[in-house]
Motif scaffolding. Structure first.
Motif, short mmCIF file in Angstrom:
data_model
loop_
_atom_site.label_atom_id
_atom_site.label_comp_id
_atom_site.label_asym_id
_atom_site.label_seq_id
_atom_site.Cartn_x
_atom_site.Cartn_y
_atom_site.Cartn_z
N VAL A 195 0.86 -1.18 0.00
CA VAL A 195 0.00 0.00 0.00
C VAL A 195 0.90 1.24 0.00
CG1 VAL A 195 -1.89 -1.13 1.25
CG2 VAL A 195 -0.12 0.09 2.53
N ALA A 196 0.31 2.42 -0.17
CA ALA A 196 1.08 3.66 -0.17
C ALA A 196 1.51 3.99 1.26
CB ALA A 196 0.24 4.80 -0.74
N GLU A 197 2.67 4.64 1.38
CA GLU A 197 3.17 5.01 2.70
C GLU A 197 2.20 5.97 3.41
OE1 GLU A 197 7.20 6.87 4.79
OE2 GLU A 197 7.22 6.26 2.68
N GLN A 198 1.56 6.85 2.63
CA GLN A 198 0.59 7.77 3.23
C GLN A 198 -0.59 7.01 3.85
OE1 GLN A 198 0.90 11.11 3.77
NE2 GLN A 198 -0.94 10.77 4.99
N THR A 199 -0.97 5.91 3.21
CA THR A 199 -2.04 5.08 3.75
C THR A 199 -1.65 4.51 5.11
OG1 THR A 199 -2.77 4.47 1.52
CG2 THR A 199 -3.47 3.04 3.33
N VAL A 200 -0.39 4.10 5.22
CA VAL A 200 0.11 3.57 6.49
C VAL A 200 0.08 4.67 7.55
CG1 VAL A 200 2.08 2.58 7.70
CG2 VAL A 200 1.54 1.83 5.37
N LYS A 201 0.51 5.88 7.19
CA LYS A 201 0.50 7.00 8.13
C LYS A 201 -0.92 7.26 8.65
CE LYS A 201 4.51 9.47 6.29
NZ LYS A 201 4.99 10.71 5.64
N THR A 202 -1.88 7.16 7.75
CA THR A 202 -3.28 7.35 8.14
C THR A 202 -3.71 6.28 9.13
OG1 THR A 202 -3.81 8.37 6.01
CG2 THR A 202 -5.65 7.50 7.30
N HIS A 203 -3.35 5.03 8.86
CA HIS A 203 -3.69 3.93 9.76
C HIS A 203 -3.05 4.14 11.14
CE1 HIS A 203 -5.89 1.54 6.96
NE2 HIS A 203 -4.85 1.22 6.19
N VAL A 204 -1.78 4.54 11.13
CA VAL A 204 -1.06 4.75 12.39
C VAL A 204 -1.75 5.84 13.22
CG1 VAL A 204 1.09 5.53 13.45
CG2 VAL A 204 1.16 3.95 11.51
N GLY A 205 -2.12 6.93 12.56
CA GLY A 205 -2.80 8.02 13.25
C GLY A 205 -4.11 7.56 13.87
N ARG A 206 -4.86 6.77 13.14
CA ARG A 206 -6.14 6.27 13.65
C ARG A 206 -5.94 5.31 14.81
NH1 ARG A 206 -9.01 5.25 7.75
NH2 ARG A 206 -9.59 7.44 7.34
N ILE A 207 -4.92 4.49 14.73
CA ILE A 207 -4.61 3.55 15.81
C ILE A 207 -4.32 4.31 17.10
CG2 ILE A 207 -2.87 1.91 16.65
CD1 ILE A 207 -2.62 0.98 13.67
N LEU A 208 -3.48 5.34 17.00
CA LEU A 208 -3.10 6.11 18.20
C LEU A 208 -4.33 6.79 18.81
CD1 LEU A 208 0.26 7.74 17.04
CD2 LEU A 208 -0.09 5.63 18.32
N VAL A 209 -5.19 7.35 17.96
CA VAL A 209 -6.38 8.02 18.46
C VAL A 209 -7.33 7.02 19.13
CG1 VAL A 209 -8.48 9.26 17.79
CG2 VAL A 209 -6.27 9.95 16.85
N LYS A 210 -7.60 5.91 18.47
CA LYS A 210 -8.55 4.93 18.99
C LYS A 210 -8.08 4.32 20.32
CE LYS A 210 -10.71 3.41 14.64
NZ LYS A 210 -10.95 2.27 13.74
N LEU A 211 -6.77 4.12 20.44
CA LEU A 211 -6.25 3.47 21.65
C LEU A 211 -5.81 4.48 22.71
CD1 LEU A 211 -4.16 0.58 20.03
CD2 LEU A 211 -6.49 0.51 20.93
N GLY A 212 -5.87 5.78 22.37
CA GLY A 212 -5.48 6.80 23.32
C GLY A 212 -4.00 6.77 23.63
N PHE A 257 1.99 -1.45 23.85
CA PHE A 257 0.59 -1.88 23.95
C PHE A 257 0.40 -3.23 23.24
CE2 PHE A 257 -3.61 -2.26 22.10
CZ PHE A 257 -4.47 -1.91 23.14
N ALA A 258 1.00 -3.36 22.06
CA ALA A 258 0.83 -4.59 21.28
C ALA A 258 1.37 -5.80 22.02
CB ALA A 258 1.51 -4.45 19.93
N TYR A 259 2.49 -5.63 22.71
CA TYR A 259 3.04 -6.74 23.50
C TYR A 259 2.19 -7.01 24.72
CZ TYR A 259 7.31 -6.71 20.74
OH TYR A 259 8.22 -6.80 19.71
N GLU A 260 1.78 -5.95 25.41
CA GLU A 260 1.06 -6.13 26.68
C GLU A 260 -0.32 -6.76 26.47
OE1 GLU A 260 2.90 -2.86 29.70
OE2 GLU A 260 1.22 -2.23 28.47
N THR A 261 -0.93 -6.52 25.33
CA THR A 261 -2.24 -7.12 25.06
C THR A 261 -2.11 -8.50 24.43
OG1 THR A 261 -2.36 -6.02 22.91
CG2 THR A 261 -3.39 -4.90 24.79
#
Length: 226
Positions: free
Chosen positions: A187-204, A214-218
């Motif tokens: 996928v495009a790198e910008q798409t990854v950046k968008t996903h990363v931003g959404r992940i951070l927001v959703k998980l606080g 977080f990924a390890y602890e869960t």
């Protein structure tokens, strides 16, 4: 013509004067980095971080009184804190890597790094990226193995993520950059950046480093392998 970008403002916290002065000289030689303050221990680092609001704090781990890990925890616990902490140490030990990242550090660098590596680390952390090299990722896995991470992902904590976001989070935890994740997922790198931003927001979460922990602890990433 647009105005030049403001330099990255750095504060150095270390109990050794020669270390502070040496890092100051090295970083001030970079056109895009400015050292704005120094601290001799953790307590002073906390006070000066609040006063100066640097972009990045270079934080030694072992200092008299309040150490670097405790100071990092205090600094990053401030609501809406924009200060990033890059931990510097001579001690290449698993416990320090783990504790520094748990305390909120955005990166971990040994003091024997070259001037170029130091400057690049400051830039990476200031940009909101995690300084998680493959070696450090391996140490995280070892530490979580020792502590006994969950055997299965905690579905309640990742329920808000889409399947692709969950996949991206797992790759972040493996130490992959946005470009590497983009190549892996085709996928495009910008798409990854968008996903990363959404992940951070959703998980606080504040940044990629917190996302990796977080990924390890869960249990999303298993300490016995990917």
């Amino acid at each position: 013509m647009s105005a030049p970008a403001a330099p990255i403002r750095v504060m150095i916290a270390d109990d050794q004067m020669m270390v502070r002065q040496g890092f100051t000289v090295l970083l001030n030689a970079e056109p895009d980095i400015e050292v704005v303050g120094q601290a001799v221990d953790g307590a002073q680092a906390v006070a000066k971080a609040a006063e100066l609001a640097p972009d990045v704090v270079l934080m030694d781990i072992r200092m008299p009184g309040m150490g670097g890990i405790e100071a990092t925890s205090v600094i990053t616990a401030v609501p809406d804190c924009a200060v990033k902490v890059l931990v510097l140490t001579t001690f290449d030990l698993d416990e320090y890597v783990y504790e520094a990242l748990r305390a909120g550090a955005s990166g971990f660098l040994l003091k024997d790094a070259s001037a170029d590596q130091l400057a690049e680390a400051v830039r990476v952390v200031a940009a909101g990226e995690a300084l998680l090299s493959p070696n450090i990722t391996k140490r995280l896995i070892t530490e979580f193995s020792r502590l006994g991470a969950p055997r299965a992902p905690s579905k309640a904590r990742i329920a808000d993520l889409t399947e692709r976001e969950t996949e991206v989070l797992a790759l972040i935890a493996q130490g992959l950059s946005n470009a590497e994740i983009a190549a892996r997922l085709i996928v495009a790198e910008q798409t990854v950046k968008t996903h990363v931003g959404r992940i951070l927001v959703k998980l606080g979460l504040r940044d990629r480093t917190q996302a990796a922990v977080f990924a390890y602890e869960t249990g999303l990433v298993r300490p016995t392998g990917y």
